[in-house]
Design an enzyme around this catalytic site. Structure first.
Site, short mmCIF file in Angstrom:
data_model
loop_
_atom_site.label_atom_id
_atom_site.label_comp_id
_atom_site.label_asym_id
_atom_site.label_seq_id
_atom_site.Cartn_x
_atom_site.Cartn_y
_atom_site.Cartn_z
N ASP A 54 -12.68 -13.46 27.34
CA ASP A 54 -11.94 -12.90 26.20
C ASP A 54 -12.33 -11.16 26.18
OD1 ASP A 54 -11.16 -12.37 23.83
OD2 ASP A 54 -12.70 -13.28 22.67
N CYS A 60 0.67 -1.15 0.16
CA CYS A 60 -0.03 -0.19 -0.13
C CYS A 60 0.84 1.31 -0.02
CB CYS A 60 -0.71 -0.02 1.26
SG CYS A 60 -1.71 1.68 1.47
N CYS A 109 -6.60 -9.63 23.37
CA CYS A 109 -6.18 -8.95 22.32
C CYS A 109 -5.02 -7.92 22.79
CB CYS A 109 -7.30 -8.40 21.46
SG CYS A 109 -8.20 -7.18 22.54
N TYR A 127 -17.25 -11.99 28.56
CA TYR A 127 -17.19 -11.06 27.48
C TYR A 127 -17.72 -11.90 26.06
CZ TYR A 127 -14.09 -9.02 31.14
OH TYR A 127 -13.80 -8.74 32.41
N CYS A 161 -8.72 -0.39 0.96
CA CYS A 161 -7.54 -0.67 1.92
C CYS A 161 -7.37 -2.21 1.76
CB CYS A 161 -8.14 -0.38 3.57
SG CYS A 161 -7.13 -1.50 4.49
N GLN A 165 -15.43 -11.22 15.61
CA GLN A 165 -13.90 -11.13 15.18
C GLN A 165 -13.62 -10.76 13.77
OE1 GLN A 165 -11.33 -11.79 17.25
NE2 GLN A 165 -12.42 -12.64 19.04
N1 SAH Z 1 -15.64 -13.61 22.88
C1 SAH Z 1 -16.27 -12.86 21.73
C2 SAH Z 1 -16.25 -11.25 22.09
C3 SAH Z 1 -14.68 -10.91 22.33
S1 SAH Z 1 -14.51 -9.01 22.21
C4 SAH Z 1 -15.75 -13.13 20.27
O1 SAH Z 1 -14.79 -13.85 20.16
O2 SAH Z 1 -16.39 -12.73 19.39
C5 SAH Z 1 -14.71 -8.28 23.86
C6 SAH Z 1 -16.53 -8.30 24.23
O3 SAH Z 1 -16.35 -7.66 25.61
C7 SAH Z 1 -17.25 -7.19 23.29
O4 SAH Z 1 -18.34 -7.90 22.81
C8 SAH Z 1 -17.64 -6.23 24.38
O5 SAH Z 1 -18.74 -5.75 24.10
C9 SAH Z 1 -17.65 -6.90 25.63
N2 SAH Z 1 -17.43 -6.15 26.92
C10 SAH Z 1 -16.86 -5.05 27.01
N3 SAH Z 1 -16.64 -4.61 28.27
C11 SAH Z 1 -17.24 -5.75 29.01
C12 SAH Z 1 -17.69 -5.96 30.37
N4 SAH Z 1 -17.35 -4.93 31.36
N5 SAH Z 1 -18.37 -6.98 30.65
C13 SAH Z 1 -18.74 -7.83 29.87
N6 SAH Z 1 -18.68 -7.61 28.41
C14 SAH Z 1 -17.77 -6.58 28.07
#
Ligand code: SAH
Length: 504
Positions: free
Chosen positions: A415, A73, A442, A345, A165, A316
């Site tokens: 996560d 790019c 992440c 999460y 992109c 993701q």
């Molecule tokens: N495990 C899922 C999402 C991971 S991303 C996957 O792999 O798709 C992290 C996620 O945490 C997001 O969806 C976000 O909205 C959520 N999140 C952020 N802060 C949080 C909290 N305090 N309690 C619960 N979830 C939360």
């Protein structure tokens, strides 16, 4: 030796900083140089000088590093999204692995030899371009007053036009061109951050890689909504001037499944508004994720789950690598079918629903209500009945359920977003004493911080593995798992030799 602003230096780049910048030393003085690649000899100009270090601007590569490649790019430096595109992909992976390792040692306090024992080789991408299923393009206006889509230059808020992109899908360009053409022909204004005026702020595009389904969501300023109602003589479901024209053009694209508008009238950096209205097609798109056999080098297995994704839900961004990440998380959970598992999460329930196949019962917790709506739908659509989902903060739901209902977990999977787990969440996890904790992260810095708390709390880190979800950027995903430490063995037991023979 101290440098002055605007001094020129010649320096060999010996290391890579956390944000991908090159690091070199001149007479013990450390220089941070963006866009310089480890192994380069460069000429740089001092921009900002402190007592022991300085930030310098790359002026000329004198001897290119063996790891330097021609970036695909031409705009990568201005954009800043791909901080390390000028580095060979193999070297990028090494950098990410070293970043995880360093954070575990420096922030997590783990011994280097221990880290080397638990770390497995990073899982790289086979095709490190065109991997993203999601793009969010800001919309602005050029000097001639024409609408443009592109990216923010560096850390600024001025938009550089670019509709293609290389990390995103090829359809992005076509979709953006249709939208810009519609805006121009129908005199639809772009939002201006400084004045707060104008209608279209961002365009979100998502593609289901396995289904081929496309989602387009235009994020508009609320003031525009009122204008739009005038333009459309108050017709219900109209949020844009000449909305039908836009829908007509977009729906012709192969795979177009969902077109929506999100209202965001706030003057913030948050892209999406809380309100979303579907203006054509379905509310969600679908994508199928398969589990991979981690023992045989991530070979594809039959088990696939189809997910419905709405505009506000997290999903993701790299579906090919996600299969590898979830497969690792599942393998690390070590389920036998008898376990009660909490997935904190959980987003739209992606990891939860894979876990459910091998567990007795799964509970998911997530803060975004739309995502929990999707999670419940996803369980139902896939015929999964042993997964239950709760809306709320993990650090509130888990302690509440533990204290009031005495909930239990054999395995806890977390996560979290980049900021990691809240302390209250970690403290409750420790009180619940699960056999295993799987931590998917992440951000390896907050991961290391949290792993320290968990290991101080009686858990032993067993495996750590990076999975590159974000080629050409400095980010890296990590899967890890910990096991509850066995109670310290008593003096008597220790005396009994391993073979069981009392004579040793
Ligand atoms: N495990 C899922 C999402 C991971 S991303 C996957 O792999 O798709 C992290 C996620 O945490 C997001 O969806 C976000 O909205 C959520 N999140 C952020 N802060 C949080 C909290 N305090 N309690 C619960 N979830 C939360």
């Amino acid at each position: 030796m101290e440098f002055q602003k605007n001094d020129y230096v010649i320096v060999t780049i010996e290391d890579i900083g956390h944000d991908g910048e090159g690091i070199g030393k001149v007479d013990g003085f450390t220089l941070f140089i963006k866009d310089a690649v480890i192994g380069d000899v460069v000429e740089a100009k001092i921009m900002k000088s402190k007592k022991h270090y300085a930030y310098a601007r790359l002026e000329k590569v004198i001897t290119p590093s063996p790891f330097r490649i021609e970036p695909k790019c031409a705009l990568h430096k201005q954009c800043g999204g791909c901080q390390i595109q000028a580095m060979s992909y193999e070297k990028q992976l090494q950098f990410k692995e070293a970043k995880i390792r360093n954070n575990l040692i420096r922030i997590g306090g783990f011994a280097p030899e221990f880290v080397d024992k638990v770390m497995e080789p990073i899982v790289g991408m086979e095709e490190p371009f065109r991997y993203r299923n999601k793009a969010q393009y800001p919309i602005g206006t050029d000097k001639e007053g024409n609408p443009i889509a592109g990216f923010y230059a560096g850390r600024t808020h001025s938009i550089i036009a670019n509709t293609d992109c290389y990390l995103g899908v090829e359809e992005n360009k076509e979709i953006l061109e249709i939208i810009l053409d519609y805006m121009k022909k129908n005199k639809v204004s772009a939002y201006d951050e400084t004045t707060g005026k104008g209608l279209v702020r961002h365009v979100l595009i998502r593609k289901g890689f396995t289904s081929g389904e496309l989602m387009v969501c235009l994020v508009v300023n609320d003031k525009g909504k009122k204008n739009a109602a005038d333009f459309n003589a108050g017709r219900k479901g109209m949020y844009l001037p000449a909305q039908d024209k836009l829908v007509e053009a977009l729906q012709l694209l192969p795979g177009m499944t969902s077109i929506s508008v999100s209202i965001n009238a706030e003057n913030t950096n948050v892209i999406m508004g809380k309100e979303v209205h579907t203006i054509w097609g379905e509310d969600r798109i679908r994508d199928t994720i398969h589990v991979r056999d981690t023992v045989n080098g991530f070979a594809l297995t039959e088990k696939g789950i189809t997910f419905s994704i709405s505009p506000l839900s997290f999903y993701q961004v790299n579906p090919v690598q996600t299969e590898k990440l979830y497969s690792l998380a599942l393998a690390y959970a070590g389920l036998t079918g008898k376990e009660t598992v909490w997935d904190l999460y959980c987003g739209i329930g992606t990891i939860s629903l894979f876990l459910a196949g091998d567990a007795k019962q799964v509970y998911g917790v997530e803060i975004v209500p739309q995502a929990i709506g999707d999670a419940k739908k996803n369980a139902e659509n896939n015929g999964i009945t042993n997964a239950e989902f709760f809306v709320g903060k993990a650090e509130e739901v888990l302690p509440e359920k533990y204290e009031k209902e005495g909930i239990f977990a054999d395995v806890i999977v977390v996560d979290p977003p980049r900021k990691g787990c809240d302390e209250a969440c970690l403290a409750t996890m420790l009180k619940m004493q699960p056999k295993r904790i799987v931590y998917v992260s992440c951000d390896s810095a907050t991961l290391a911080r949290d792993l320290k708390i968990l290991s101080d709390g009686g858990y032993e880190l067993k495996k750590v593995r990076g999975v590159d979800q974000f080629g050409h950027t400095v980010h890296v995903e990590v899967a890890t798992y910990l096991e509850k430490k066995k109670k310290p063995i008593s003096y008597r037991e220790e005396e009994i030799p391993e073979c069981g023979c009392i004579y040793g």
